[in-house]
Write a protein that holds these residues in place. Structure first.
Motif, PDB file in Angstrom:
ATOM      1  N   LEU A  16       0.851  -1.183   0.000  1.00 53.32           N
ATOM      2  CA  LEU A  16       0.000   0.000   0.000  1.00 53.32           C
ATOM      3  C   LEU A  16       0.890   1.237   0.000  1.00 53.32           C
ATOM      4  N   LYS A  17       1.411   1.558  -1.188  1.00 55.27           N
ATOM      5  CA  LYS A  17       2.285   2.722  -1.297  1.00 55.27           C
ATOM      6  C   LYS A  17       2.252   3.225  -2.737  1.00 55.27           C
ATOM      7  N   PRO A  18       2.636   4.476  -2.955  1.00 54.23           N
ATOM      8  CA  PRO A  18       2.583   5.048  -4.308  1.00 54.23           C
ATOM      9  C   PRO A  18       3.401   4.228  -5.298  1.00 54.23           C
ATOM     10  N   GLN A  19       2.856   4.107  -6.506  1.00 55.48           N
ATOM     11  CA  GLN A  19       3.521   3.403  -7.596  1.00 55.48           C
ATOM     12  C   GLN A  19       3.612   4.338  -8.806  1.00 55.48           C
ATOM     13  N   PRO A  20       4.527   4.088  -9.717  1.00 56.71           N
ATOM     14  CA  PRO A  20       4.634   4.942 -10.908  1.00 56.71           C
ATOM     15  C   PRO A  20       3.331   5.024 -11.708  1.00 56.71           C
ATOM     16  N   PHE A  21       2.544   3.958 -11.668  1.00 54.44           N
ATOM     17  CA  PHE A  21       1.291   3.930 -12.430  1.00 54.44           C
ATOM     18  C   PHE A  21       0.092   4.406 -11.617  1.00 54.44           C
ATOM     19  N   ASP A  22       0.289   4.621 -10.300  1.00 57.38           N
ATOM     20  CA  ASP A  22      -0.815   5.063  -9.438  1.00 57.38           C
ATOM     21  C   ASP A  22      -0.244   5.636  -8.142  1.00 57.38           C
ATOM     22  N   HIS A  35      -0.974  -3.477 -20.766  1.00 58.01           N
ATOM     23  CA  HIS A  35      -1.792  -2.324 -21.155  1.00 58.01           C
ATOM     24  C   HIS A  35      -2.287  -1.533 -19.946  1.00 58.01           C
ATOM     25  N   LYS A  36      -1.637  -1.785 -18.784  1.00 55.36           N
ATOM     26  CA  LYS A  36      -1.815  -0.952 -17.597  1.00 55.36           C
ATOM     27  C   LYS A  36      -3.187  -1.049 -16.916  1.00 55.36           C
ATOM     28  N   SER A  37      -3.865  -2.174 -17.080  1.00 54.98           N
ATOM     29  CA  SER A  37      -5.104  -2.379 -16.327  1.00 54.98           C
ATOM     30  C   SER A  37      -4.771  -2.638 -14.866  1.00 54.98           C
ATOM     31  N   ARG A  38      -5.629  -2.136 -13.990  1.00 53.39           N
ATOM     32  CA  ARG A  38      -5.420  -2.288 -12.553  1.00 53.39           C
ATOM     33  C   ARG A  38      -6.588  -3.044 -11.921  1.00 53.39           C
ATOM     34  N   TYR A  39      -6.257  -3.852 -10.938  1.00 52.21           N
ATOM     35  CA  TYR A  39      -7.250  -4.624 -10.172  1.00 52.21           C
ATOM     36  C   TYR A  39      -6.923  -4.466  -8.693  1.00 52.21           C
TER      37      TYR A  39
END
Length: 204
Positions: free
Chosen positions: A143-149, A161-165
């Motif tokens: 639970l920490k910041p990521q480059p994609f979120d 394709h950068k889908s998140r779940y």
């Protein structure tokens, strides 16, 4: 001889009947042999049976916060051991998700249609295939910041394709992936043994 030139003597008639019967029998036997490969093709091969066989795995040593990957029917299966902190995030994720209540019933059995999408809250079982184009999503539980979120709450990220779940395999809204990650049929043989490929006893 008859008027049509056919020999009607008893011995000739008997010979013709014998030859006709013999030809019919040989034809029937030949047809039977020809049918054997076709009928055999209806039966699944040993390899096909093996591919569909249940997978039994002891997950008692799987640490909280980690997952392992199994293989069932040629597909990767994720089994994740969720921590209490991970489970606490699930209700908070609902506003961000495309199908937070698992209304797409094709994506999980009825017994996994709950807020955890699982039989036991702490253990998540998923088919590890992105519902967009079939890539394997990465498990990123931190639970920490990521480059994609920058506001990442843990879950699965598809690098193709950068889908998140989220941590229940539920897809975020407005993603390339159209649906939640599938939950395969499974049950627990005992407290720490999971059986992939077989529904719990009595499940519809």
């Amino acid at each position: 001889m008859g008027n049509d030139g056919v020999d009607e003597r008893p011995e000739s008639l008997g010979r013709r009947r014998f030859l006709t019967a013999t030809t019919a029998v040989v034809g029937a036997v030949g047809a039977g042999f020809a049918a054997v490969p076709f009928i055999k093709s209806w039966n699944p091969s040993a390899r096909a049976k093996l591919a569909g066989a249940p997978v039994i795995q002891d997950i008692g040593a799987l640490p909280p916060g980690q997952q392992l990957t199994l293989k069932w029917r040629g597909q990767p299966i994720y089994v994740a051991h969720r921590t209490p902190a991970m489970l606490e995030q699930l209700p908070k994720m609902q506003p961000l998700l495309a199908d937070p209540n698992s209304d797409n019933t094709d994506q999980q059995p009825e017994y996994a249609r709950n807020e955890w999408r699982s039989i036991k809250p702490e253990y998540l079982v998923l088919v590890a295939v992105c519902t967009h184009l079939g890539c394997a999503p990465e498990f990123i539980p931190e639970l920490k910041p990521q480059p994609f979120d920058p506001d990442w709450k843990g879950g699965y990220f598809c690098p193709c394709h950068k889908s998140r779940y989220d941590l229940a395999g539920r897809v975020y809204s407005a993603q390339p992936a159209p649906a939640n990650l599938p939950v395969p049929p499974y049950h627990f043989e005992n407290d720490t043994t999971v059986v992939i490929g077989v529904d719990p006893q009595g499940a519809a």
